[in-house]
Enzyme design. Structure first.
Site, PDB file in Angstrom:
ATOM      1  N   GLY A 194       0.819  -1.205   0.000  1.00 45.48           N
ATOM      2  CA  GLY A 194       0.000   0.000   0.000  1.00 45.48           C
ATOM      3  C   GLY A 194       0.848   1.247   0.000  1.00 45.48           C
ATOM      4  O   GLY A 194       0.394   2.317   0.405  1.00 45.48           O
ATOM      5  N   GLY A 195       2.098   1.122  -0.467  1.00 44.32           N
ATOM      6  CA  GLY A 195       3.013   2.240  -0.390  1.00 44.32           C
ATOM      7  C   GLY A 195       3.236   2.624   1.058  1.00 44.32           C
ATOM      8  O   GLY A 195       3.256   1.775   1.961  1.00 44.32           O
ATOM      9  N   SER A 281       5.770  -4.794  -2.272  1.00 43.78           N
ATOM     10  CA  SER A 281       5.474  -3.452  -2.768  1.00 43.78           C
ATOM     11  C   SER A 281       5.915  -2.410  -1.746  1.00 43.78           C
ATOM     12  O   SER A 281       7.084  -2.364  -1.384  1.00 43.78           O
ATOM     13  CB  SER A 281       3.994  -3.341  -3.125  1.00 43.78           C
TER      14      SER A 281
END
Length: 596
Positions: A194-195, A281
């Site tokens: 989710g960054g 991510s």
């Protein structure tokens, strides 16, 4: 951005205002908010593709689960007090354990305080609150009767647990096969994606740690922490020493998780001297940053970065400008920093979102980079003294073994693009020219050598993934150059048969296999025998690495450490294979381009 470019980019690079599958996540957060008022050369291939029973225990046959939640059987005493979890088919599960105090009020923008001790037995049966991520000003209530992210939501099992936002979000979860014993199992601490602005530890069904605990005898920990304005607002220059750590309190929350693990995990059958951090991510980016943080040194011993191509962090000039713009949005002067701790959550989130959008991109930031814009950690000179992997891998963690890799396709894939396979050769050439200009023809020719027979869209998708592959390879090269601990590199390339084999590999697709969750994540695995095999192969590689620092096991071809000479990567597919120098001709051309 090209129309086929998915918003997965924003999951790792906050230059965009929304994270991956933002539309879907807005809906899920809205539900929660309502609860609270708002080619290389193949040198080996796998002929033995089933992981051996000695290395990965078989899952029990499907049937009725036996669940126990009992003061006599599922209570563990932590440093803050006793907690009651539950046991299901031999795995003990504890959810929502506080590892820090509430971060609201005077604790906002401050390093996490220890949780207040409690008397008696506290329940640890449900997931904890999630850092606020949406505000009413920017919440889109009219979806125009469209379903733009349904395939992503379906394949990744999004929304499997409810989100309740709140600043009391410093909570973690534990899965283990033993409590109150003498076991010393490897501990794996997962950082969610989710960054640095979105997501949580129970965002995806694939994050469930039961299979890893049962089948691989490790202790799995995941958690929630501060994000966006609550975790990364750089107030140091405005608020002085009291706010000296504000730019990176979201990362310091992760240090607090690891400190909790060091203090408590032996009571859950884990070995505090054998801790692996891993994430995908934005979670992979958090792993990269932890490798460079002095306060995290010694709290973990191995690291895995999945599709987290972070090389640099924010400059203090940029993040300070975001903070100044946030104050201006709220009508506060630079001397009124303390007032930010009193602003209601919804109002602060809205102001910060507007401020971020109004802050110009740093001139030095290249187009195809992650971590240099948006929300994220800042190189502040103390909590994060250097960039994670620039100009070199962090020397402070030179002795920590590393796995880093990407998926064959990341932000461009067939996911939620029903007409992807209709792309013509001419259209593919046009799209690559948009990305790389006059170098496009040479790049296309190079990639055709790596992936002969690929369709136009498949070729375009893998070329577009260079923005992920280049920094991931940079991480591997710079880690190997330290000459201390080994680094291993991979490319995940399995294609789900669901949706007529159109989707291909995509961002986050590998997570369920890493967690050995092919069975419960059946929308993605589709009951495919190869999927179950690959899930065992990958989860065994990850847990073998956590156990020994070496991911090799007899169920995969020998996976060599990455070196500047071999540039070896394992392709996780059916079957798995190892390639030297994959995509190197095309990546070398792209790496020399100046992309502004």
């Amino acid at each position: 951005m090209n129309l086929l470019e998915r918003q997965s980019d924003a999951d790792a690079c906050e230059g965009s205002s929304e994270p991956v599958s933002a539309g879907l996540r807005r809906v899920l957060r809205g539900i929660a908010a309502s609860c609270v008022g708002l080619a290389g050369t193949a040198i080996a291939s796998s002929s033995q593709i089933a992981a051996p029973a000695a290395e990965a225990k078989s899952e029990p046959a499907r049937g009725r689960s036996k669940v126990i939640a009992s003061d006599s059987a599922t209570v563990v005493e932590t440093s803050a007090g006793k907690i009651r979890g539950f046991e299901r088919n031999g795995v003990y599960i504890f959810k929502g354990i506080p590892y820090g105090a509430s971060t609201s009020g005077a604790n906002r923008f401050m390093p996490a305080a220890k949780p207040e001790p409690w008397a008696g037995i506290r329940n640890a049966l449900a997931y904890g609150r999630v850092c606020p991520q949406e505000d009413s000003e920017h919440f889109v209530t009219d979806g125009r009767n469209l379903a733009p992210n349904d395939e992503d939501a379906f394949l990744l099992h999004r929304g499997s647990a409810i989100w309740v936002p709140g600043e009391d979000c410093l909570r973690l979860n534990v899965w283990t096969s033993e409590t109150n014993g003498n076991g010393k199992r490897p501990v794996m601490v997962y950082m969610h994606g989710g960054g640095y602005s979105g997501g949580c530890g129970h965002d995806l069904l694939s994050y469930e740690g039961e299979s890893l605990a049962r089948n691989h005898d490790v202790v799995l920990v995941n958690h929630n922490h501060r994000l966006n304005v609550y975790g990364y607002l750089n107030l140091e220059a405005l608020g002085g020493d009291d706010f000296a750590m504000s730019a990176n309190v979201g990362m310091l929350d992760l240090v607090a998780v690891l400190e909790w693990v060091r203090t408590n995990i032996s009571r859950f059958g884990g070995d505090p001297g054998n801790v692996t951090i891993f994430g995908q991510s934005g979670g992979g980016g958090k792993v990269a940053v932890l490798l460079a943080m002095p306060s995290a040194k010694g709290l973990f011993h191995r690291a895995i970065i999945q599709s987290g191509p972070f090389v640099r962090a924010l400059s203090p000039e940029y993040s300070q400008q975001v903070a100044e713009n946030t104050l201006a949005e709220l009508g506060l002067s630079k001397s009124q920093v303390r007032e930010l701790q009193k602003v209601p959550v919804d109002k602060l989130s809205a102001a910060a979102t507007n401020a971020l959008r109004k802050t110009p991109r740093p001139q030095a930031a290249r187009r195809d980079t992650f971590g240099e814009t948006g929300w994220g950690p800042t190189v502040d000179g103390h909590s994060l003294p250097v960039h994670p992997f620039d100009p070199s891998a962090p020397a402070i963690s030179a002795g920590v073994s590393l796995i880093t890799g990407t998926n064959l396709n990341e932000s461009v894939s067939g996911l939620d693009h029903p007409n992807a396979n209709a792309m013509t050769t001419e259209e593919m050439i046009q799209e690559v020219h948009k990305l790389y200009g006059a170098a496009a023809d040479a790049i296309i020719a190079a990639y055709k050598q790596d992936y002969p027979g690929s369709s136009p869209f498949a070729l375009y998708a893998v070329i577009a993934t260079a923005k992920w592959r280049v920094p991931a390879i940079t991480q591997a090269e710079r880690k190997a150059a330290l000459g201390a601990a080994p680094v291993y590199s991979y490319i995940y390339s399995w294609r789900t048969p669901v949706l007529d084999d159109r989707v291909g590999p995509f961002h986050a697709g590998e997570i369920s296999f890493v967690f050995d969750n092919a069975e419960i994540c059946d929308h993605y695995s589709a009951g495919d025998p190869g999927a179950f095999t690959l899930s065992k192969q990958m989860s065994t590689a990850w847990t073998s690495f956590a156990r020994t620092g070496n991911p090799n096991h007899s169920g995969i071809p020998h996976w060599p450490a990455y070196t500047a000479e071999s540039r070896s990567n394992i392709y996780f597919n059916t079957p798995c294979e190892v390639r030297n120098n994959p995509e190197q001709k095309g990546l070398d051309i792209i790496g020399k381009l100046k992309l502004s």
